[in-house]
Design an enzyme around this catalytic site. Sequence first.
Site, PDB file in Angstrom:
ATOM      1  N   LYS A 124     -21.641  -1.822   6.861  1.00  0.00           N
ATOM      2  CA  LYS A 124     -22.240  -3.207   6.951  1.00  0.00           C
ATOM      3  C   LYS A 124     -21.552  -4.091   6.065  1.00  0.00           C
ATOM      4  CE  LYS A 124     -25.381  -0.238   9.028  1.00  0.00           C
ATOM      5  NZ  LYS A 124     -25.067  -0.818  10.753  1.00  0.00           N
ATOM      6  N   ARG A 137     -19.198 -21.931  13.716  1.00  0.00           N
ATOM      7  CA  ARG A 137     -19.575 -21.644  15.321  1.00  0.00           C
ATOM      8  C   ARG A 137     -21.123 -22.445  15.234  1.00  0.00           C
ATOM      9  NH1 ARG A 137     -20.656 -16.317  18.246  1.00  0.00           N
ATOM     10  NH2 ARG A 137     -19.784 -17.925  20.128  1.00  0.00           N
ATOM     11  N   HIS A 147     -31.860 -11.978  11.003  1.00  0.00           N
ATOM     12  CA  HIS A 147     -30.438 -11.926  10.680  1.00  0.00           C
ATOM     13  C   HIS A 147     -30.137 -11.932  10.153  1.00  0.00           C
ATOM     14  CE1 HIS A 147     -26.171 -11.809  11.634  1.00  0.00           C
ATOM     15  NE2 HIS A 147     -26.580 -12.582  10.227  1.00  0.00           N
ATOM     16  N   HIS A 150     -32.352  -8.276   7.925  1.00  0.00           N
ATOM     17  CA  HIS A 150     -31.247  -6.837   8.491  1.00  0.00           C
ATOM     18  C   HIS A 150     -30.672  -6.462   7.136  1.00  0.00           C
ATOM     19  CE1 HIS A 150     -30.284  -3.773  10.458  1.00  0.00           C
ATOM     20  NE2 HIS A 150     -29.683  -4.476  11.901  1.00  0.00           N
ATOM     21  N   TYR A 187     -21.345  -5.874  24.219  1.00  0.00           N
ATOM     22  CA  TYR A 187     -21.555  -6.700  24.148  1.00  0.00           C
ATOM     23  C   TYR A 187     -20.992  -8.027  23.746  1.00  0.00           C
ATOM     24  CZ  TYR A 187     -24.738 -10.750  25.283  1.00  0.00           C
ATOM     25  OH  TYR A 187     -25.677 -11.819  25.811  1.00  0.00           O
TER      26      TYR A 187
END
Length: 269
Positions: A124, A137, A147, A150, A187
């Site tokens: 984490k 980015r 996000h 979390h 992914y």
Amino acid sequence: MMASLGNDTKTVSYFYPFPDKADERTRDWPLVESPWNVPVLLAAYFLMVYYGPKWTSRHKPLQLRVPLFFHSVSMILLNGYICLELVSQTRALGYSLGCQPCRVNYSPQEMRIATALWWFYISKVLEFADTAFFILRQKWTQLSFLHVYHHSTMFVFCWVVVKWVPTGSTYVPAMINSFIHIIMYSYYALSVLGPRVQKFLRWKRYLTRLQLVQFIFIFLWASQMLLRGCEYGTWITLSMAIYSLPFLFMFGKFYVQNYRVATVEKKAK
């Protein structure tokens, strides 16, 4: 609670809730012993989230394909190790899926479970890099409240379970979450390989579905432990049940907005 510093006679006092109940097997492990690790790392993370976009917005966005790929592969391997260890060692000990009390036991299998859960906690911390990549980015839509919430809260929650309940029923949500992260980082790794691979990656929505199923399962699983009076620990079980609810709402909202609504609008056109 008094924490000894190696062979030195000096001691340091740490103040936090229920220090006497901290599990003696993991209380002195790296990034677990001192409660100051949590606010310091969280402060660094929030400073990155707040100041990072202000700095990067002055420059062109970076691609970072190679670092992204190797970070994703590393996280696949780490989560694979965690998941495999939790599955194999809990099966060897005959752990119950429905209710498994946390016992202070120094058997090799129990210590391997505790070690896997410590690595789950460390993962984490390593996942903070996901946020850094979004900032560098300039993927502002991905740098959402969901996000940040979390990543920050999972880090705190994992410190709590490793500090107080590093074995027992803790393995269930950690095993499920590490399995989902194997798929998720797979992914991510494939998505940076270019357009030739990206055109086959049409299963992102299923990742969100998996995450929703995960939180539904954890809520129901924790609820049944509460109803059964499982000896695992009422406070941590109740915390897991309550903690899953905001994620159910936020991931559900994200899924509806990004897939259901988008699909309806696309058909309307």
